[in-house]
Scaffold this motif. Structure first.
Motif, short mmCIF file in Angstrom:
data_model
loop_
_atom_site.label_atom_id
_atom_site.label_comp_id
_atom_site.label_asym_id
_atom_site.label_seq_id
_atom_site.Cartn_x
_atom_site.Cartn_y
_atom_site.Cartn_z
N LEU A 193 13.56 -85.53 -94.32
CA LEU A 193 14.27 -86.39 -93.38
C LEU A 193 13.92 -87.84 -93.65
O LEU A 193 12.74 -88.19 -93.87
CB LEU A 193 13.91 -86.03 -91.94
CG LEU A 193 14.45 -84.70 -91.42
CD1 LEU A 193 13.87 -84.43 -90.03
CD2 LEU A 193 15.95 -84.73 -91.38
N PRO A 194 14.93 -88.73 -93.66
CA PRO A 194 14.62 -90.16 -93.86
C PRO A 194 13.90 -90.74 -92.66
O PRO A 194 14.09 -90.30 -91.52
CB PRO A 194 16.00 -90.79 -94.05
CG PRO A 194 16.92 -89.89 -93.31
CD PRO A 194 16.36 -88.50 -93.49
N SER A 195 13.10 -91.74 -92.92
CA SER A 195 12.39 -92.42 -91.85
C SER A 195 13.23 -93.58 -91.33
O SER A 195 13.15 -94.71 -91.83
CB SER A 195 11.04 -92.94 -92.35
OG SER A 195 10.35 -93.62 -91.33
N LEU A 196 14.10 -93.28 -90.38
CA LEU A 196 15.04 -94.27 -89.87
C LEU A 196 14.50 -94.85 -88.57
O LEU A 196 14.78 -94.34 -87.48
CB LEU A 196 16.41 -93.62 -89.67
CG LEU A 196 17.04 -93.00 -90.91
CD1 LEU A 196 18.34 -92.29 -90.55
CD2 LEU A 196 17.27 -94.05 -91.98
N ARG A 197 13.71 -95.90 -88.68
CA ARG A 197 13.12 -96.52 -87.51
C ARG A 197 13.35 -98.02 -87.51
O ARG A 197 13.53 -98.63 -88.52
CB ARG A 197 11.61 -96.24 -87.46
CG ARG A 197 11.28 -94.76 -87.31
CD ARG A 197 9.78 -94.55 -87.27
NE ARG A 197 9.47 -93.14 -87.13
CZ ARG A 197 8.23 -92.67 -87.12
NH1 ARG A 197 7.19 -93.51 -87.21
NH2 ARG A 197 8.00 -91.38 -87.01
#
Length: 416
Positions: A412-416
């Motif tokens: 999962l991408p780290s979308l923060r």
């Protein structure tokens, strides 16, 4: 041989359609017919019917398609336009000859219906025209002519309760009204108000493109351009139109989709680039302008065509007509100078975009006039292709893609 031929009822049963649809196929050139003994009924070649039946596979009357066939787009068959040997044909007929004898409206109606008799007048429905003019009036000042066509298509659709009726005659009537709405919704540049009853599309379009008075020869030249531009095979905008029709979009949506594709600088908008180039040539000469384009790595607009090796017949006809107009002489000279200058290293013939630009510059039209002429004319072609697509298996116009991204599973991408 007479015993082998099929009746209309037999063809309808084989194709799984109504007899009226069989006659629609005949009118659009998809089937040939011949009168039977006594001239009372049409008969059909069974081999030709079988070929059409194979093209219609995937319909309810046919065997189920395999998964591979369902995913493959396959070739798009069309009986509208053939392009070969530096010539093109509408249903086997030379458009150049048509343009010399028949009006734009008559050619469009014939392409849609197969009817060789004069069709109904191209008149804009009152509700659709009022809606198109209302949204056009709300546009900002910088809105162009083609911007107005796009919003006119959407506005006119909202005022048409039968837009979802995809029967051939209804679609043809819708297209007739839409083209008239396109033209009549554009503001006049000559200060006039309204149009005389019975005026042709070309006569009504002229005062929306220029303040110069329209003499009969000028209107005839514009009508010739409209006929020549109705269709040109499976161009980008036409493929877009067919894709929309394949999804059973109504005619207004089909044309709206095609207008989006046509706006590209390599398609419908190319004549505007040629217009600006010609005005520059008239001021500075062909040599500096050609050199400037080449130095910047830009292609010269209005030169060359991937489908014609020697001559674009559409350009040739328009140049010949403009040669009889004294006011067009300097612009024609500029166009020829560009072609001759570029021929030193780029032996490319003039195409229809340069011819449209020559018309628009010589008639004191705005740069987007050629694109507007193209859009109004090509609407007739888009509808002709939509009519064909409505008779095909739904959603068949589908490109098969090949995924080339990272293989799953990925974190999962780290979308923060």
């Amino acid at each position: 041989m007479a015993e082998r031929r099929l009746t209309t009822q037999q063809v309808a049963a084989r194709l799984g359609v109504k007899p009226e649809t069989v006659y629609a196929y005949v009118s659009r050139g998809l089937l040939g017919s011949r009168r039977g003994p006594g001239g009372r009924a049409s008969t059909f070649d069974p081999d030709e019917v079988e070929r059409l039946a194979r093209r219609r596979r995937g319909r309810p009357d046919a065997a189920p398609l395999s998964a591979r066939d369902q995913d493959a787009a396959g070739p798009v068959y069309s009986a509208v336009t053939l392009i070969e040997g530096d010539r093109y044909f509408y249903r086997g007929v030379d458009p150049v000859a048509l343009a010399q004898r028949v009006s734009f409206e008559a050619v469009a109606w014939w392409l849609w219906t197969g009817d060789q008799r004069p069709g109904p007048a191209f008149e804009a429905p009152a509700a659709g025209l009022a809606a198109a003019r209302a949204v056009g009036a709300a546009l900002p000042p910088q809105a162009g002519l083609v911007d107005r066509l796009r919003v006119a298509a959407v506005a006119a659709a909202t005022a048409d309760p039968v837009r979802f009726d995809l029967r051939p005659r209804t679609v043809a009537a819708t297209a007739r009204g839409l083209i008239a709405t396109f033209v009549d919704a554009l503001p006049r540049r000559d200060g006039g108000d309204g149009d005389p009853a019975g005026d042709s599309i070309a006569a009504r379009l002229w005062p929306r493109l220029t303040t110069r008075p329209a003499d009969p020869y000028a209107v005839a030249t514009l009508d010739t351009a409209l006929v020549l531009l109705i269709d040109h095979g499976l161009a980008a905008s036409t493929v877009t139109a067919r894709a929309a029709a394949s999804a059973r979009a109504h005619p207004y949506a089909v044309v709206s989709a095609a207008l989006g594709a046509a706006e590209g600088p390599l398609h419908g908008a190319a004549s505007g680039l040629a217009h600006r180039m010609l005005t520059d040539v008239l001021e500075r000469g062909a040599g500096p302008v050609v050199a400037e384009h080449l130095r910047a790595g830009r292609r010269l607009p209005g030169l060359g065509h991937r489908l014609y090796r020697a001559t674009d017949p559409r350009a040739q006809v328009l140049f010949e007509r403009l040669a009889a107009v004294p006011e067009a002489a300097p612009v024609l000279a500029a166009a020829h100078a560009v072609t001759e200058t570029a021929a030193t290293h780029l032996p490319l013939p003039a195409n229809v975009d340069l011819a449209l630009a020559t018309l628009s510059v010589s008639a004191a039209m705005p740069p987007e006039a050629g694109e507007t002429i193209f859009a109004v004319a090509r609407t007739a072609g888009w509808i002709a292709h939509a009519l064909e697509e409505y008779d095909e298996r739904a959603l068949r116009v589908r490109v098969t893609g090949r995924y080339e991204g990272p293989p799953p599973p990925q974190p999962l991408p780290s979308l923060r």
